[in-house]
Design a protein around this motif. Structure first.
Motif, short mmCIF file in Angstrom:
data_model
loop_
_atom_site.label_atom_id
_atom_site.label_comp_id
_atom_site.label_asym_id
_atom_site.label_seq_id
_atom_site.Cartn_x
_atom_site.Cartn_y
_atom_site.Cartn_z
N GLY C 75 8.18 0.87 -7.67
CA GLY C 75 7.01 0.28 -7.61
C GLY C 75 6.94 -0.74 -6.47
O GLY C 75 7.14 -1.78 -6.79
N HIS C 76 6.78 -0.46 -5.23
CA HIS C 76 6.83 -1.00 -4.08
C HIS C 76 5.54 -1.04 -3.18
O HIS C 76 5.44 -0.33 -1.81
CB HIS C 76 7.88 -0.83 -3.26
CG HIS C 76 9.12 -1.15 -4.16
ND1 HIS C 76 9.59 -2.11 -4.39
CD2 HIS C 76 10.18 -0.23 -4.72
CE1 HIS C 76 10.82 -2.15 -5.32
NE2 HIS C 76 10.87 -0.97 -5.44
N THR C 77 4.19 -1.10 -3.79
CA THR C 77 2.99 -0.86 -3.05
C THR C 77 2.99 -1.27 -1.53
O THR C 77 3.41 -2.56 -1.41
CB THR C 77 1.85 -1.57 -3.85
OG1 THR C 77 1.88 -0.98 -5.08
CG2 THR C 77 0.58 -1.36 -2.91
N GLY C 78 2.69 -0.69 -0.70
CA GLY C 78 2.49 -0.74 0.73
C GLY C 78 3.82 -0.90 1.51
O GLY C 78 3.92 -1.26 2.81
N SER C 79 5.00 -0.55 1.03
CA SER C 79 6.22 -0.57 1.76
C SER C 79 6.44 0.73 2.07
O SER C 79 5.87 1.92 1.78
CB SER C 79 7.43 -0.80 0.55
OG SER C 79 7.14 -2.34 0.47
N VAL C 80 7.47 0.81 3.17
CA VAL C 80 7.98 2.11 3.71
C VAL C 80 9.14 2.82 3.19
O VAL C 80 10.15 2.01 3.32
CB VAL C 80 8.21 2.19 5.36
CG1 VAL C 80 8.37 3.48 5.82
CG2 VAL C 80 6.79 1.62 5.70
N LEU C 81 9.23 3.77 2.29
CA LEU C 81 10.38 4.25 1.73
C LEU C 81 10.88 5.23 2.53
O LEU C 81 10.23 5.88 3.28
CB LEU C 81 9.73 5.07 0.25
CG LEU C 81 10.64 5.64 -0.61
CD1 LEU C 81 11.67 4.69 -1.21
CD2 LEU C 81 10.01 6.56 -1.47
#
Lengths: 226, 226, 226, 226
Positions: C75-81
């Protein structure tokens, strides 16, 4: 003086100038005290964190923090705990200053925290819309400051009077209990008078006084036309 | 005591516990002073920003800031200016604590700033690799603390001894002048002895002492096996 | 071309210019491909996140991310995985660019993450000291760029050659496997040659090419004196 | 479907799960499309940045960004430019998600930016007060989500119904044109019905669907009681 009730209010933000650090912070606060005593105007000072307890011990006028963190007591190295600020002598705090912007959720959290401790909240904002948003969070004051005018020497009351009147209107619509200050570029009695004429209940200022050749005289001029 | 030269060193980070705020910060620092005087161990304290000047006025042992910002004097509301920390009585500062991590460029900038002011830098790191990186920045100390062990009561010297020895090795390879501390979960004399046996020249600690029933006794135990 | 092995390398950072957005990002990458094909120079492109998969689908030259976040899937909305970047076609990433600085601990975490996925890491740094620190973290490349020269049109190789040579020396001492690039103000063949003469194994550049009247011609000039 | 006008709306935030990355993001969006087609419910998807253009190319339902940065075109390596999102196929964006909180001033700046581009703004908030503040900024939607319930499986509509009704009331008082969504812990038709009964015009959800054994079936259940 009561930080909250006695308006117009002048809040002098010491920022991190060498001219307002350490021993010179105490001297500057003492000059503010002198002008407040002479003129009856409510003047509050916001020194640096590490100068706050010394300043609060040296003057009777209200002392504020420049920033408080949205934390509860615990493991938060390097943060400013509201209880610590209170015990050090702070009777309120600036929140979300343009040089120390905060997350929306954290602005709300700090307003709530300081309210619990009966401290005064002054939320800084950058335009009419964010002023409206801040008013919805029910702080004691909002202080609108267009960032491009901060430290410019060009007073907001002259450069963007519609930001002041628009902020006053927006706040009164959302929460008439919230008082409106304005800042950015303010340093003279004319600036302060203009701000008041536009509906502001006080001013937030810094370099215009701190870097003046004679800060006490600059302050006296500032409050001369109220 | 000299913060830098006299090792082993014990640095007690007051964090933002109520148990180490205001009047209680002064009492805790006084207890540290007493143990330092009795045992000859170099104990330094890092109180909250707003408690720093009071604590520094009350004790003779070295006082450190918990954090200093990578700024020069000017308009930086809410930030901690190195010159202000110095005048308030700080002889050094923690940098990049796990609860106040910093940008790589800012870690470097603060080390340089405090070096200019002849203050001591203690860079906190989270593993062997970041310890190596920090050593390349030439601070006075690095203090490695695996974040998952901070406040856990499980000493790093027992849970992850290879982090301590790995850090010592990495630092010695890159810059043998940098001293290595370790922290996280350390509270007893056995923990401190184990840390020393692994090559650490001191420890950084907090809750294990601050929240102890009797912090002075806890400190005495901590330094009992050096 | 292999992003890592074939040096000298030219990495073109598309930043967030309209001139390198969307359809124009694909055109710019195609121009890079054409110059790479004609000259045999290893040219890689770093488009915006939302353009990356399109660009990677359109060209054969290496495509890099401008930034990857220090997260694991969740759950890391808006991040780049990292895994998402890899599947979209990224063969590596810039890390800690001056316009997107990162915490020291996060720089290390992203280097480790992309290494696990066999992607190439290019850590940007701002001076010799941070370059040394970055080298200790064992990325594939460091790219030193004095921030004041970025976008200035004044090449680092001319304005501050000692930053390039100092970085090369510092890296070689700490970890000779790390390759050194330089950037800031670089746009011509003379700049690239000077960078190479100072010991850099390639360059990182942006506006000098992106905003050129004819980016393809500008690139051809850039690589003309290798 | 129009992202803005056709309510109730279901917005599925793909976050950064592996289950909603790359090829699987396209599949998940296709399942959403199928359920939207079958049921006539307005379902929008918010994939990761690097998956956005692929997803937008594969489905007809509205696609949103998870985050857009408060920038104008230029040198902002690693940031998300609104124009790039638009050209990639985004018809709106989440703003200030609990996992990607933003400065108050930046929330306002992004709302203004996407309004200029005729994109839809959905500001996420964490409680009634911040919902009121967000409404004052005049976004298209606010989506209130108590952070402690996100990913918990306990629906906000059951655990804290007063947050939903309080948010609806607060928004209607400040700006009745702003639509209110709610989220956190929502996954079933009963949850969605309860949210609607409390006054919400839609829901924002993620793991309850993404991690379901059969996301399509989970979505069908979610919209079954509208």
């Amino acid at each position: 003086m009561e930080l909250k009730e006695d308006t117009p209010i002048v809040i002098l933000n010491f920022k991190t100038y060498l001219e307002s650090t350490g021993e010179r912070a105490v001297e500057l606060a003492s000059a503010c005290q002198k002008v407040a005593d002479e003129t009856g105007v409510n003047i509050a000072v916001a020194p640096q964190h590490m100068d706050l307890s010394r300043v609060a011990g040296a003057v009777e006028i209200p002392v504020m923090a420049q920033h408080i963190d949205p934390i509860r007591a615990g493991g938060h190295t390097g943060s400013v705990l509201a209880e610590c600020a209170l015990e050090a002598g702070a009777r309120g705090t600036l929140i979300n200053h343009s040089e120390r912007r905060m997350l929306l959720a954290d602005v709300e959290a700090v307003i709530s925290r300081v309210r619990e401790l009966d401290m005064v909240s002054v939320v800084c904002t950058n335009n009419v819309q964010t002023t409206a948003a801040a008013a919805a969070l029910e702080p004691d004051f909002v202080a609108v400051e267009p960032p491009e005018l901060i430290g410019s020497g060009i007073p907001v009351s002259k450069a963007e009077p519609e930001v002041v009147t628009g902020s006053v209107d927006a706040v009164k619509k959302i929460n008439p209990d919230v008082k409106v200050l304005c800042g950015a570029g303010i340093s003279t009695g004319d600036d302060m008078k203009a701000a008041r004429d536009l509906g502001a209940e006080g001013v937030l200022l810094a370099s215009g006084i701190i870097l003046a050749d004679d800060p006490e005289r600059a302050l006296l001029d500032l409050v001369s036309k109220i």
